[in-house]
Design a protein around this motif. Structure first.
Motif, PDB file in Angstrom:
ATOM      1  N   GLY A 180       0.809  -1.206   0.000  1.00 61.52           N
ATOM      2  CA  GLY A 180       0.000   0.000   0.000  1.00 61.52           C
ATOM      3  C   GLY A 180       0.847   1.262   0.000  1.00 61.52           C
ATOM      4  O   GLY A 180       1.898   1.316   0.652  1.00 61.52           O
ATOM      5  N   SER A 181       0.371   2.282  -0.715  1.00 55.65           N
ATOM      6  CA  SER A 181       1.138   3.530  -0.831  1.00 55.65           C
ATOM      7  C   SER A 181       0.796   4.528   0.274  1.00 55.65           C
ATOM      8  O   SER A 181       1.621   5.374   0.625  1.00 55.65           O
ATOM      9  N   GLU A 182      -0.414   4.447   0.826  1.00 56.02           N
ATOM     10  CA  GLU A 182      -0.830   5.389   1.872  1.00 56.02           C
ATOM     11  C   GLU A 182      -1.034   4.715   3.222  1.00 56.02           C
ATOM     12  O   GLU A 182      -0.690   5.279   4.263  1.00 56.02           O
ATOM     13  N   LYS A 183      -1.596   3.506   3.205  1.00 53.67           N
ATOM     14  CA  LYS A 183      -1.869   2.778   4.448  1.00 53.67           C
ATOM     15  C   LYS A 183      -1.320   1.359   4.326  1.00 53.67           C
ATOM     16  O   LYS A 183      -2.078   0.387   4.257  1.00 53.67           O
ATOM     17  N   PRO A 184       0.012   1.223   4.317  1.00 53.48           N
ATOM     18  CA  PRO A 184       0.614  -0.088   4.075  1.00 53.48           C
ATOM     19  C   PRO A 184       0.335  -1.112   5.162  1.00 53.48           C
ATOM     20  O   PRO A 184       0.477  -2.318   4.933  1.00 53.48           O
ATOM     21  N   ASP A 185      -0.063  -0.644   6.364  1.00 54.62           N
ATOM     22  CA  ASP A 185      -0.331  -1.558   7.465  1.00 54.62           C
ATOM     23  C   ASP A 185      -1.805  -1.921   7.589  1.00 54.62           C
ATOM     24  O   ASP A 185      -2.225  -2.523   8.577  1.00 54.62           O
ATOM     25  N   GLU A 186      -2.583  -1.548   6.576  1.00 56.42           N
ATOM     26  CA  GLU A 186      -3.957  -2.019   6.463  1.00 56.42           C
ATOM     27  C   GLU A 186      -4.033  -2.918   5.231  1.00 56.42           C
ATOM     28  O   GLU A 186      -3.361  -2.661   4.227  1.00 56.42           O
ATOM     29  N   TYR A 187      -4.862  -3.975   5.310  1.00 55.52           N
ATOM     30  CA  TYR A 187      -4.774  -5.045   4.321  1.00 55.52           C
ATOM     31  C   TYR A 187      -6.131  -5.415   3.728  1.00 55.52           C
ATOM     32  O   TYR A 187      -7.120  -5.595   4.446  1.00 55.52           O
ATOM     33  N   VAL A 188      -6.132  -5.547   2.418  1.00 54.66           N
ATOM     34  CA  VAL A 188      -7.207  -6.227   1.703  1.00 54.66           C
ATOM     35  C   VAL A 188      -6.640  -7.590   1.320  1.00 54.66           C
ATOM     36  O   VAL A 188      -5.638  -7.672   0.613  1.00 54.66           O
ATOM     37  N   ILE A 189      -7.261  -8.656   1.810  1.00 55.94           N
ATOM     38  CA  ILE A 189      -6.706  -9.995   1.625  1.00 55.94           C
ATOM     39  C   ILE A 189      -7.568 -10.798   0.654  1.00 55.94           C
ATOM     40  O   ILE A 189      -8.788 -10.919   0.839  1.00 55.94           O
ATOM     41  N   LEU A 190      -6.933 -11.333  -0.370  1.00 58.58           N
ATOM     42  CA  LEU A 190      -7.569 -12.288  -1.281  1.00 58.58           C
ATOM     43  C   LEU A 190      -7.171 -13.682  -0.814  1.00 58.58           C
ATOM     44  O   LEU A 190      -5.993 -13.936  -0.534  1.00 58.58           O
ATOM     45  N   SER A 191      -8.134 -14.586  -0.753  1.00 54.11           N
ATOM     46  CA  SER A 191      -7.924 -15.848  -0.044  1.00 54.11           C
ATOM     47  C   SER A 191      -8.453 -17.029  -0.835  1.00 54.11           C
ATOM     48  O   SER A 191      -9.587 -16.997  -1.330  1.00 54.11           O
ATOM     49  N   ALA A 192      -7.632 -18.085  -0.945  1.00 50.64           N
ATOM     50  CA  ALA A 192      -8.068 -19.337  -1.567  1.00 50.64           C
ATOM     51  C   ALA A 192      -7.116 -20.438  -1.140  1.00 50.64           C
ATOM     52  O   ALA A 192      -5.906 -20.223  -1.100  1.00 50.64           O
ATOM     53  N   HIS A 193      -7.648 -21.594  -0.818  1.00 44.78           N
ATOM     54  CA  HIS A 193      -6.721 -22.666  -0.424  1.00 44.78           C
ATOM     55  C   HIS A 193      -6.087 -23.303  -1.651  1.00 44.78           C
ATOM     56  O   HIS A 193      -6.713 -23.463  -2.701  1.00 44.78           O
ATOM     57  N   PHE A 194      -4.824 -23.655  -1.478  1.00 43.27           N
ATOM     58  CA  PHE A 194      -3.984 -24.144  -2.568  1.00 43.27           C
ATOM     59  C   PHE A 194      -4.007 -25.665  -2.660  1.00 43.27           C
ATOM     60  O   PHE A 194      -3.791 -26.242  -3.724  1.00 43.27           O
ATOM     61  N   ASP A 195      -4.198 -26.309  -1.523  1.00 42.50           N
ATOM     62  CA  ASP A 195      -4.134 -27.770  -1.480  1.00 42.50           C
ATOM     63  C   ASP A 195      -5.426 -28.379  -2.027  1.00 42.50           C
ATOM     64  O   ASP A 195      -6.440 -27.693  -2.191  1.00 42.50           O
ATOM     65  N   SER A 196      -5.367 -29.666  -2.302  1.00 41.75           N
ATOM     66  CA  SER A 196      -6.549 -30.393  -2.751  1.00 41.75           C
ATOM     67  C   SER A 196      -6.423 -31.835  -2.285  1.00 41.75           C
ATOM     68  O   SER A 196      -5.366 -32.271  -1.853  1.00 41.75           O
ATOM     69  N   TRP A 197      -7.520 -32.579  -2.367  1.00 41.43           N
ATOM     70  CA  TRP A 197      -7.391 -34.028  -2.359  1.00 41.43           C
ATOM     71  C   TRP A 197      -6.853 -34.429  -3.733  1.00 41.43           C
ATOM     72  O   TRP A 197      -6.859 -33.615  -4.667  1.00 41.43           O
ATOM     73  N   ASP A 198      -6.391 -35.663  -3.855  1.00 35.08           N
ATOM     74  CA  ASP A 198      -5.673 -35.987  -5.093  1.00 35.08           C
ATOM     75  C   ASP A 198      -6.292 -37.140  -5.873  1.00 35.08           C
ATOM     76  O   ASP A 198      -5.604 -37.884  -6.549  1.00 35.08           O
ATOM     77  N   GLY A 199      -7.639 -37.226  -5.813  1.00 36.72           N
ATOM     78  CA  GLY A 199      -8.305 -38.213  -6.645  1.00 36.72           C
ATOM     79  C   GLY A 199      -8.295 -37.829  -8.112  1.00 36.72           C
ATOM     80  O   GLY A 199      -8.416 -38.684  -8.987  1.00 36.72           O
ATOM     81  N   ALA A 200      -8.145 -36.512  -8.389  1.00 35.52           N
ATOM     82  CA  ALA A 200      -8.074 -36.029  -9.773  1.00 35.52           C
ATOM     83  C   ALA A 200      -7.083 -34.871  -9.816  1.00 35.52           C
ATOM     84  O   ALA A 200      -5.975 -34.989  -9.307  1.00 35.52           O
ATOM     85  N   GLN A 201      -7.479 -33.728 -10.390  1.00 43.44           N
ATOM     86  CA  GLN A 201      -6.567 -32.590 -10.520  1.00 43.44           C
ATOM     87  C   GLN A 201      -6.823 -31.474  -9.505  1.00 43.44           C
ATOM     88  O   GLN A 201      -6.074 -30.507  -9.460  1.00 43.44           O
ATOM     89  N   GLY A 202      -7.868 -31.617  -8.705  1.00 41.60           N
ATOM     90  CA  GLY A 202      -8.208 -30.533  -7.795  1.00 41.60           C
ATOM     91  C   GLY A 202      -8.610 -29.277  -8.544  1.00 41.60           C
ATOM     92  O   GLY A 202      -8.296 -28.162  -8.136  1.00 41.60           O
ATOM     93  N   ALA A 203      -9.352 -29.438  -9.635  1.00 37.13           N
ATOM     94  CA  ALA A 203      -9.659 -28.309 -10.516  1.00 37.13           C
ATOM     95  C   ALA A 203     -10.635 -27.321  -9.898  1.00 37.13           C
ATOM     96  O   ALA A 203     -10.381 -26.117  -9.875  1.00 37.13           O
ATOM     97  N   THR A 204     -11.764 -27.806  -9.388  1.00 37.38           N
ATOM     98  CA  THR A 204     -12.764 -26.894  -8.823  1.00 37.38           C
ATOM     99  C   THR A 204     -12.666 -26.800  -7.310  1.00 37.38           C
ATOM    100  O   THR A 204     -13.391 -26.015  -6.699  1.00 37.38           O
ATOM    101  N   ASP A 205     -11.808 -27.589  -6.715  1.00 37.55           N
ATOM    102  CA  ASP A 205     -11.600 -27.541  -5.270  1.00 37.55           C
ATOM    103  C   ASP A 205     -10.114 -27.741  -4.970  1.00 37.55           C
ATOM    104  O   ASP A 205      -9.678 -28.846  -4.727  1.00 37.55           O
ATOM    105  N   ASN A 206      -9.329 -26.659  -4.986  1.00 39.41           N
ATOM    106  CA  ASN A 206      -9.809 -25.307  -5.189  1.00 39.41           C
ATOM    107  C   ASN A 206      -8.929 -24.633  -6.235  1.00 39.41           C
ATOM    108  O   ASN A 206      -8.483 -23.514  -6.058  1.00 39.41           O
ATOM    109  N   GLY A 207      -8.683 -25.373  -7.338  1.00 39.40           N
ATOM    110  CA  GLY A 207      -7.932 -24.756  -8.416  1.00 39.40           C
ATOM    111  C   GLY A 207      -8.597 -23.495  -8.922  1.00 39.40           C
ATOM    112  O   GLY A 207      -7.932 -22.489  -9.181  1.00 39.40           O
ATOM    113  N   THR A 208      -9.934 -23.509  -9.049  1.00 41.10           N
ATOM    114  CA  THR A 208     -10.631 -22.349  -9.597  1.00 41.10           C
ATOM    115  C   THR A 208     -10.537 -21.136  -8.668  1.00 41.10           C
ATOM    116  O   THR A 208     -10.359 -20.010  -9.132  1.00 41.10           O
ATOM    117  N   GLY A 209     -10.661 -21.351  -7.358  1.00 40.23           N
ATOM    118  CA  GLY A 209     -10.490 -20.244  -6.424  1.00 40.23           C
ATOM    119  C   GLY A 209      -9.085 -19.674  -6.489  1.00 40.23           C
ATOM    120  O   GLY A 209      -8.885 -18.450  -6.460  1.00 40.23           O
TER     121      GLY A 209
END
Length: 516
Positions: A285-314
């Motif tokens: 941040g240029s004015e309030k660097p100690d305040e945060y807007v956080i974008l969030s998505a889990h990276f891990d998946s179960w591995d029965g397939a590719q983890g495309a919609t849970d949570n590749g898409t997020g």
């Protein structure tokens, strides 16, 4: 005095007008970048096709973390992998399952996560059904029947057709009869498990101790060709899940006395203790660097397939939103941070650890936007129990283009207590919101299944969500006011009569699968 007041009013009006024009132009730039220069398919290919599924503790998840850091760095965004714990390491190898008697055919199935390995030659043995006992005492007398055998421990499904298929084509009487028969089978199988004296989770280990050479499950997901694929509960023998159709074949052969035999090759590797990470990237941040807007998505998946919609898409939505913001809004007022959390699937562990380890960031949170449940357009947002959420979230949503923001909102809502990583922040009192998607048959067909693959992604919906996320992040960053954290007074629990309380923060499990 009047002239001074008029001048100040005029200046304020001009300032508001200029901001409104800047806001409109920035939103238009976001839409243009998202639609004319989308990187979603490139990112999806690299993450889902090249890296693949991302089970915590596996080399693939570490490869994904490193890929994300490299990708962000290439975009000029600061990124790093932050270790928060260790996990039981495991590397999935080849699974091959063949029926060898009374005829030869390859079967559809795979070893469950963290399953012990076979030798390279595999194991060949007869398949038997879990012994049917009157009670736990008689089960102990019968359990020697499993020695040297593969054991079927799941109920055989009477039909592989989903209910909507029956409802469309069967007579009402036939449909009701099928459901009644299936319910009776469920009840009978539940009684069979109960009679052993063990839970379905405990049973594989008991059968292993009795000399079984492998455990076979079939966890049907109520859709054509779809099974849930979770984790093994054995220590030394393989545990595999077999598709409904082939599981039914084995069950019938065993039930009719045909003594089916299979050969299983399941070559996995136990990697011992391995570090586990969150990938954190940020545009300062240029004015309030100690305040945060956080974008969030889990990276891990179960591995029965590719983890495309849970949570590749997020994950793809958050990465694409960060890329767009870096391109059109490179000097945000507040710091925009993205968290790609690991081990969400085992209990929000990565995000809970982050919240525990970074109280200074949590204290500065303006808003958290989390996306998890599939590929569909975001259709629902709750205020999560923050009393004044409508005042700011409603204002930010108003800036989202109409064709993107067809969203049902619930204010003030109730605090989320689990389900995805936003709940880790809500428990700590930080305004966090889940961007909840349309189903696209998520729960039956892709959630934790062997069919959660690249081809299930709906690209127009994904692009929609990237625009939504980028606009919300921009608006939250630019807002003159810090968001309110005031919480609603929760109602009395109708079941217990007790006053409901806000969820408490919890630390993540930092030694997953390593402490018994």
């Amino acid at each position: 005095m009047r002239k001074t007041f008029y001048f100040l009013t005029l200046c304020a009006g001009l300032s508001t007008s200029i901001f409104a024009q800047d806001q409109k132009e920035t939103v238009e730039k976001i839409v243009k970048e998202a639609t004319e220069n989308s990187q979603l398919k490139v990112l999806a290919h690299e993450l889902l096709d090249v890296v693949g599924p991302r089970l915590v503790g596996t080399p693939e998840l570490k490869e994904a973390h490193d890929w994300a850091v490299e990708t962000y760095t290439d975009w000029g965004i600061s990124a790093e992998n932050q270790q928060w714990g260790v996990w039981k390491g495991w590397d999935r190898g080849i699974t091959h399952i063949d029926l060898v008697n009374p005829r030869s055919v390859s079967l559809e199935g795979m070893q469950l996560a963290w399953s012990p390995s076979t030798s390279s030659k595999g194991i060949e043995a007869e398949v038997v059904i879990l012994p049917k006992a009157k009670d736990s005492l008689s089960f102990q007398k019968m359990i020697n029947q499993v020695k040297g055998k593969f054991v079927l421990v799941s109920m055989p499904q009477p039909t592989g057709r989903p209910d909507e298929n029956w409802e469309e084509w069967a007579t009402p009487e036939s449909f009701e009869k099928m459901k009644k028969d299936r319910d009776a089978l469920n009840d009978a199988w539940d009684a069979r498990i109960k009679a052993t004296g063990y839970s379905s989770r405990e049973l594989p280990k008991i059968l292993e101790e009795a000399g079984a050479v492998g455990i076979i499950t079939s966890n049907w997901s109520r859709g054509f060709g779809v099974n849930k694929v979770f984790s093994a509960y054995t220590e030394d023998i393989p545990m595999v899940d077999i598709a409904l159709e082939d599981y039914g074949l084995l069950y019938r052969l065993a039930e009719y006395g045909d003594k089916p035999s299979i050969k299983v090759v399941a070559q996995s590797k136990d990697l011992g203790e391995v570090p586990t990470f969150n990938t954190i990237a940020q545009i300062k941040g240029s004015e309030k660097p100690d305040e945060y807007v956080i974008l969030s998505a889990h990276f891990d998946s179960w591995d029965g397939a590719q983890g495309a919609t849970d949570n590749g898409t997020g994950t793809l939505v958050m990465m694409e939103a960060m890329r767009i913001l870096k391109e059109v809004y490179p000097n945000p007022k507040r710091t925009i941070l993205v968290g790609h959390w690991s081990s969400e699937e085992q209990g929000l562990n990565g995000s809970r650890a982050f919240v525990k380890d970074h109280p200074e960031i949590v204290a500065g949170v303006q808003a958290v936007f989390n996306q998890d449940n599939g590929t569909g357009r975001v259709a629902n947002i709750s205020g999560n129990g923050f009393l004044n959420a409508y005042d700011y979230l409603g204002s930010w949503l108003n800036a989202v283009p109409d064709e993107v923001a067809d969203i049902e909102t619930h204010f003030p809502g109730a605090p989320g207590r689990g389900g995805s990583d936003y709940a880790s922040f809500v428990a700590a009192g930080a305004p966090a919101f889940n961007l909840s998607s349309l189903s696209w048959n998520y729960w039956n067909y892709t959630w934790h299944t062997n069919r959660d693959t690249y081809d299930k992604i709906v690209w127009d919906d994904l692009q929609n969500n990237a625009i939504l996320t980028a606009v919300l992040a921009y608006m939250a960053s630019e807002d003159d006011e810090k968001t309110s954290r005031e919480q609603i007074v929760l109602p009395v629990n109708k079941r217990t009569g007790a006053q409901m309380t806000w969820p408490e923060p919890r630390d993540g499990n930092r030694r997953g699968g390593l402490d018994n």
